[in-house]
Scaffold this active site. Structure first.
Site, short mmCIF file in Angstrom:
data_model
loop_
_atom_site.label_atom_id
_atom_site.label_comp_id
_atom_site.label_asym_id
_atom_site.label_seq_id
_atom_site.Cartn_x
_atom_site.Cartn_y
_atom_site.Cartn_z
N ASN A 1 70.49 22.20 98.44
CA ASN A 1 71.58 21.27 98.19
C ASN A 1 72.21 21.44 96.80
OD1 ASN A 1 73.06 18.57 98.28
ND2 ASN A 1 71.56 18.21 96.65
N TYR B 1 85.35 28.14 93.33
CA TYR B 1 84.45 27.21 94.03
C TYR B 1 84.43 27.57 95.53
CZ TYR B 1 82.40 23.06 96.09
OH TYR B 1 81.60 22.21 96.81
N LYS C 1 81.30 28.86 97.99
CA LYS C 1 80.87 28.21 99.24
C LYS C 1 81.06 29.14 100.44
CE LYS C 1 79.18 24.34 97.74
NZ LYS C 1 77.77 23.98 98.00
N VAL D 1 83.10 13.78 99.97
CA VAL D 1 81.95 12.86 99.89
C VAL D 1 81.98 12.21 98.51
CG1 VAL D 1 79.46 12.60 100.21
CG2 VAL D 1 80.63 14.57 101.22
C1 8X3 Z 1 83.41 19.37 98.37
C2 8X3 Z 1 84.63 19.19 99.18
O1 8X3 Z 1 87.10 19.68 99.49
O2 8X3 Z 1 86.39 18.95 97.29
O3 8X3 Z 1 82.82 20.60 98.51
O4 8X3 Z 1 85.90 21.16 98.03
S1 8X3 Z 1 86.05 19.78 98.44
#
Ligand code: 8X3
Length: 250
Positions: free
Chosen positions: A85, A151, A155, A184
């Site tokens: 996580n 980012y 991911k 979230v």
């Molecule tokens: C978190 C969601 O859409 O801000 O990973 O990347 S977002």
């Protein structure tokens, strides 16, 4: 459930909510994170229900990771469930304006950190021909949005690693679940905006965002599915969200 879960990033957000949900299911907990004080507070609370041990390390430091996991007492060495996580976003800016330190933090934490932890935990799962790895990805792993290139790249790497793990580990009786949440309401935006509370609050204004517990509920669903069922990949949005940057606000 007479099982043990290893949770990274357990001191807040989705990691903490998962620890709480697992404690309610009688799953013993190895709680990992950088914030020792917070982990110990959580340990105090949850050890009323289950056995809890804390490990203090930064996933970005392979030596720390390896040393911490190898130093687990013998009775904690059987890890049934690994929740990868730990991870964060650092900054939100166009590629030409991105800061190298932010890129390093995201690639090192979200990608390399996940690999470092998995590398130490997987061999024992293979030996026992049993285990469940849950990787926390993001909608950012499925769709790239403006100002989020690195980012999103980190991911997307998590998504590829989840698929790769499934290809390599299914034959060893290990399930791999990839969970991709949308918005979230956790410390996520506060970290992304480097402590700017106003900016962080705005992300979740005007709609009902997901709560960490909503994701923990989904993780519980995945890890309690019957032996013949693997929840392979789940995308979870708040009901007001239709795409990374398409959120209907009132
Ligand atoms: C978190 C969601 O859409 O801000 O990973 O990347 S977002």
């Amino acid at each position: 459930m007479n099982k043990t879960a290893f949770i990274t990033g357990a001191s807040s957000g989705i990691g903490l909510a998962t620890a709480q949900a697992f404690a309610a299911l009688n799953i013993n907990l190895i709680l990992c994170g950088r914030r020792k004080d917070r982990l110990e507070e959580i340990q105090k609370e949850l050890s009323k229900k289950v056995k809890v041990i804390t490990l203090n390390f930064d996933v970005r430091n392979n030596q720390e990771v390896t040393h911490a996991i190898h130093s687990l007492p013998e009775e904690w060495k059987t890890i049934d469930i690994l929740i990868n996580n730990a991870g964060n976003a650092h900054g939100l800016s166009a590629i030409q304006d991105g800061a190298i330190e932010d890129w390093d933090a995201m690639i090192d934490g979200n990608v390399k950190g996940l690999l470092y932890v998995s590398k130490v935990v997987i061999p024992n799962m293979i030996k026992r021909q049993s285990g469940h790895i849950v990787n926390i990805s993001s909608i950012a792993g499925k769709e790239t949005y403006a100002n989020g290139a690195v980012y999103c790249a980190s991911k997307k790497a998590v998504e590829a690693i989840s698929q790769g793990m499934r290809l390599d580990l299914t034959q060893h009786g290990i399930k791999v679940t990839n969970i991709a949440p949308g918005a979230v309401d956790t410390e996520f935006s506060l970290v992304r905006f480097k402590g700017d509370l106003e900016k962080a609050k705005k992300v979740y204004e005007g709609f009902h965002p997901l709560q960490a517990k909503d994701i923990a509920d989904v993780i519980v669903y995945a890890v309690t599915a019957p032996a013949h069922v693997t929840i392979a990949d789940l995308l979870i949005y708040p009901s007001a969200q239709a795409a990374p940057t398409t959120i209907y606000r009132k």
